[in-house]
Design a protein around this motif. Structure first.
Motif, PDB file in Angstrom:
ATOM      1  N   ARG A  11     -24.024  39.855 -66.384  1.00  0.00           N
ATOM      2  CA  ARG A  11     -24.640  39.584 -67.689  1.00  0.00           C
ATOM      3  C   ARG A  11     -24.007  40.470 -68.753  1.00  0.00           C
ATOM      4  O   ARG A  11     -23.778  41.629 -68.548  1.00  0.00           O
ATOM      5  N   GLN A 147     -23.813  35.012 -70.207  1.00  0.00           N
ATOM      6  CA  GLN A 147     -24.894  35.909 -70.612  1.00  0.00           C
ATOM      7  C   GLN A 147     -26.253  35.465 -70.070  1.00  0.00           C
ATOM      8  O   GLN A 147     -27.059  36.292 -69.641  1.00  0.00           O
ATOM      9  N   TYR A 148     -26.498  34.159 -70.122  1.00  0.00           N
ATOM     10  CA  TYR A 148     -27.819  33.625 -69.756  1.00  0.00           C
ATOM     11  C   TYR A 148     -27.635  32.422 -68.835  1.00  0.00           C
ATOM     12  O   TYR A 148     -27.705  31.268 -69.260  1.00  0.00           O
ATOM     13  N   ASN A 150     -29.460  30.909 -66.836  1.00  0.00           N
ATOM     14  CA  ASN A 150     -30.567  29.969 -66.654  1.00  0.00           C
ATOM     15  C   ASN A 150     -30.699  28.975 -67.810  1.00  0.00           C
ATOM     16  O   ASN A 150     -31.441  27.993 -67.698  1.00  0.00           O
ATOM     17  N   TRP A 151     -30.038  29.226 -68.907  1.00  0.00           N
ATOM     18  CA  TRP A 151     -30.183  28.340 -70.060  1.00  0.00           C
ATOM     19  C   TRP A 151     -29.550  26.985 -69.765  1.00  0.00           C
ATOM     20  O   TRP A 151     -28.523  26.881 -69.087  1.00  0.00           O
ATOM     21  N   ASP A 227     -25.570  33.594 -79.056  1.00  0.00           N
ATOM     22  CA  ASP A 227     -26.888  33.852 -78.469  1.00  0.00           C
ATOM     23  C   ASP A 227     -27.999  33.948 -79.501  1.00  0.00           C
ATOM     24  O   ASP A 227     -29.173  34.048 -79.133  1.00  0.00           O
ATOM     25  N   ASP A 413     -35.966  40.257 -74.485  1.00  0.00           N
ATOM     26  CA  ASP A 413     -34.790  40.170 -73.623  1.00  0.00           C
ATOM     27  C   ASP A 413     -35.166  39.637 -72.252  1.00  0.00           C
ATOM     28  O   ASP A 413     -34.409  38.885 -71.626  1.00  0.00           O
ATOM     29  N   SER A 414     -36.345  40.017 -71.793  1.00  0.00           N
ATOM     30  CA  SER A 414     -36.796  39.534 -70.488  1.00  0.00           C
ATOM     31  C   SER A 414     -36.955  38.022 -70.497  1.00  0.00           C
ATOM     32  O   SER A 414     -36.539  37.328 -69.566  1.00  0.00           O
ATOM     33  N   LYS A 416     -35.453  35.889 -72.499  1.00  0.00           N
ATOM     34  CA  LYS A 416     -34.138  35.263 -72.632  1.00  0.00           C
ATOM     35  C   LYS A 416     -33.388  35.246 -71.304  1.00  0.00           C
ATOM     36  O   LYS A 416     -32.632  34.324 -71.015  1.00  0.00           O
ATOM     37  N   ASN A 417     -33.602  36.288 -70.497  1.00  0.00           N
ATOM     38  CA  ASN A 417     -32.870  36.387 -69.238  1.00  0.00           C
ATOM     39  C   ASN A 417     -33.484  35.566 -68.114  1.00  0.00           C
ATOM     40  O   ASN A 417     -32.801  35.207 -67.157  1.00  0.00           O
ATOM     41  N   ASN A 418     -34.769  35.255 -68.228  1.00  0.00           N
ATOM     42  CA  ASN A 418     -35.456  34.658 -67.083  1.00  0.00           C
ATOM     43  C   ASN A 418     -35.970  33.240 -67.311  1.00  0.00           C
ATOM     44  O   ASN A 418     -36.346  32.568 -66.351  1.00  0.00           O
TER      45      ASN A 418
END
Length: 689
Positions: A11, A147-148, A150-151, A227, A413-414, A416-418
């Protein structure tokens, strides 16, 4: 919802915020990327609203300053690090006075454009192809995927042609920008700018029409695949699993909604802005983050908007948090019209909005019913309506960009990451191959002349700053002319003035005016230098065998003015010559207006010359084809435009071209001639030759 693909790539921290206000200043360094950047891990740029950002020798504010840069400055990235406070810094490479230098820049005001450490992900690449994303989209989406992971990115092939969408958004009043923007952001199209005063036309207070270049930038989804701005493509429907009080706390922090003494009671319950927005989202089906973003956009971070003061004259106790219906008309201001809307009764949207919470909840219901629940379910589509209804919530052409920043800040941030956020990204038909970059030119856009003349001669038509094409005829003895003129704006430069040598025939002289912002405007003067007159010789005795042409009965010959009509439209030279009988060794030719023999289509202004057996000219007639005003032998939109310009007083044809334009032969150029050409082009009428 699961993404359908996974990635184990490391990431990367999200960098940068693209804001709507752009201040461009002269850079103190040359913004050119390293041509040998194979060791760099990526490239980035300084956010467009930033000025005076310092590049230092080390990754701390205590390190000495190398130079300062401003919005749009580009650089290579070699290192990502943090200081003792946990703030991100980047080790960068850049050009300074022609030399490639290294230094460090604070990460809070930059955007990472590209990461060079992207490792191909076969599943993700297959997914991009299956969605039909053009190659020009893929680089930005790859960076986001790293970066992400899961998106989810969905290609929204909306079937709209790019040029049609751009044209639709360039309608005056549909796409605006604030009046203090740089000049390249503001339109100088007809009705948008007064060349003589140098002032833009205000269309909504201090707002003006956006330039076509800025409209294209704002429309091009490829500009916003980072982002932060990616959130303009987020679905705006309510989702209780994603949207909660903690996210709203982040959004309203530092604004008037964080700690307000406003009365937010509704149906016996006292709310805060945070709990009230969450409740409004549940009732309307609209994301409460989007609602908070709307309020901040319309009323300001400090809540100074008159629409929520509750004390507006004539509308005491009424509120309109989202400025619904707030546009100036009929002598009323936008605020007055918005509060008039708020004061009316409509049970479906809780009107009248005579309390703050009724405005917040009822306005949210309106947004859901009018936009989000009807296909305009992203910030992008609320501005750029593709539903065919011609319905847009905002006129600020950069509103999706600025509001996406607030939306992105609403998520931790959590989150966005999950969370598997779903972004619906428009893809248009026939898009330009390259990304439409943001225009950057500033200074006066005025590239018009206040005067233009040719010494000793009169221009046709008479000079006007709105007319860019002129003509004149000089005799053979005039081998050069002097062109003079001056610019309307003293900051503009002009080239092409002075002496110009002339060849026999047609000479085009181009005068170019360059505005302070770099925009060019050409003025053209066509000077026709006549051929040398033959030496006078005694008239020969009449020869009995001199052969004048015999014309077909289908042709009409005017012996007084020496012109021929009655020819077939789109006829060729040989077709005309076949209608002429010559005797005693005589022959005929058709020349163009410059005296060169033709072999193609015959048009207005061409010349029929007959020679006797000794090669001496015995007759000369100009050709007229009614409706063929520009002399190309056809009747089409170019002729239609010529007649239109004459009617508008912009430019008048002369000689046989005037005769050709007078299609009904009534001695005037008017709407009757305009209509005959139009009907001919449409195939519903004819023009008698």
């Amino acid at each position: 919802m699961k993404s359908g693909y996974k990635c184990s790539a490391k990431r990367i921290a999200a960098i940068g915020v693209m804001l709507c206000m752009l201040v461009l200043t002269c850079l103190t360094v040359t913004s050119v990327l390293n041509t040998k950047a194979e060791e760099a891990i990526g490239q980035g740029h300084v956010d467009y609203d930033v000025t005076g950002l310092r590049i230092r020798k080390g990754p701390t504010t205590n390190s000495s300053i190398i130079t300062t840069v401003s919005g749009g400055f580009k650089f290579d990235i070699y290192e990502e690090t943090t200081d003792d406070d946990g703030d991100t810094w980047y080790g960068i490479g850049f050009y300074l006075n022609g030399s490639y230098e290294r230094g460090y820049i604070y990460g809070g005001y930059i955007t990472v454009d590209k990461r060079n450490d992207y490792k191909p992900d076969a599943d993700f690449e297959e997914y991009l192809d299956s969605q039909g994303f053009p190659d020009s989209y893929k680089d930005g989406l790859r960076q986001l995927h790293v970066q992400y992971p899961n998106w989810v990115f969905v290609a929204d092939h909306n079937g709209k042609d790019w040029s049609d969408v751009v044209e639709n958004q360039n309608v005056i009043g549909r796409s605006l920008i604030y009046g203090s923007a740089v000049s390249s952001w503001k339109s100088v199209a007809d009705g948008c700018y007064d060349w003589e005063s140098g002032k833009y036309t205000g269309l909504d207070g201090s707002w003006v029409q956006a330039s076509s270049a800025l409209v294209e930038y704002a429309l091009d989804p490829r500009n916003f695949l980072n982002d932060t701005n990616i959130f303009m493509f987020e679905n705006l429907a309510f989702d209780g699993s994603l949207q909660d009080e903690s996210g709203l706390e982040s959004m309203v922090s530092g604004t008037f909604m964080e700690d307000s003494n406003h009365d937010l009671s509704y149906e016996g319950t006292d709310y805060t802005y945070i709990t009230g927005l969450l409740f409004a989202g549940q009732k309307s089906g609209v994301s409460p983050y989007h609602l908070a973003s709307r309020i901040l956009q319309e009323q300001g971070y400090d809540g100074h908007g008159s629409s929520i003061s509750g004390t507006q004259s004539g509308y005491y106790g009424y509120y309109n948090y989202y400025n619904i219906g707030a546009s100036p008309s009929a002598g009323s201001t936008a605020v007055q019209n918005g509060l008039r809307y708020a004061s009316r009764t409509d049970e479906s949207s809780l009107r009248p909005w005579n309390s703050r919470m009724k405005s917040i909840i009822g306005g949210a219901i309106f947004l859901g019913q009018s936009y989000i629940n009807k296909g305009q379910n992203t910030l992008y589509y609320e501005k750029f309506d593709m539903t065919g209804r011609g319905h847009q919530y905002m006129t600020n052409v950069l509103a999706p960009r600025s509001e996406s920043v607030k939306s992105a800040q609403g998520y931790s941030d959590s989150n966005k990451n999950n969370i598997a956020f779903i972004f619906r990204i428009p893809v248009y038909e026939n898009m330009p191959e390259n990304v439409c970059e943001i225009p950057t030119g500033d200074g006066s856009p005025n590239n018009r002349l206040s005067d233009l003349y040719v010494d000793g001669y009169s221009l046709t038509p008479t000079f006007s700053l709105y007319t860019t094409e002129y003509s004149l005829i000089v005799d053979y003895d005039t081998s050069s002319v002097y062109v003079g003129g001056s610019t309307l704006d003293s900051s503009a430069d002009v080239s092409g003035l002075g002496y110009h040598d002339l060849s026999v025939g047609s000479n085009d002289i181009t005068i170019t005016v360059t505005a302070a912002n770099g925009d060019d405007q050409d003025y053209t003067i066509t000077v026709v230098r006549q051929d040398k007159e033959p030496d006078p010789t005694p008239e020969p005795d009449p020869e009995p065998d001199v052969a004048y042409p015999g014309f077909s009965t289908t042709l009409s010959v005017d012996e007084d003015e020496k012109y021929i009509s009655g020819l077939t439209v789109s006829g060729y030279v040989q077709d005309v010559l076949d209608k002429i009988d010559n005797y005693n060794g005589a022959y005929s030719k058709i020349l163009n207006k410059n005296g060169n023999e033709k072999d193609g289509l015959v048009g207005t202004g061409d010349i029929l010359i007959t020679y006797n057996s000794s090669g001496e000219e015995v007759s000369r007639y100009e050709i007229v084809i009614y409706g063929d005003v520009n002399g190309d032998g056809e009747i089409d939109l170019f002729d239609f435009a010529q007649i239109k310009r004459s009617i508008l007083g912009i430019a008048d044809p002369s000689g046989v071209y005037w005769k050709a334009a007078d299609c009904n032969r009534d001695g005037e150029l008017d709407l009757f001639d305009f209509a005959k050409v139009k009907r001919y082009i449409l195939g519903i009428g004819s023009i008698n030759q």
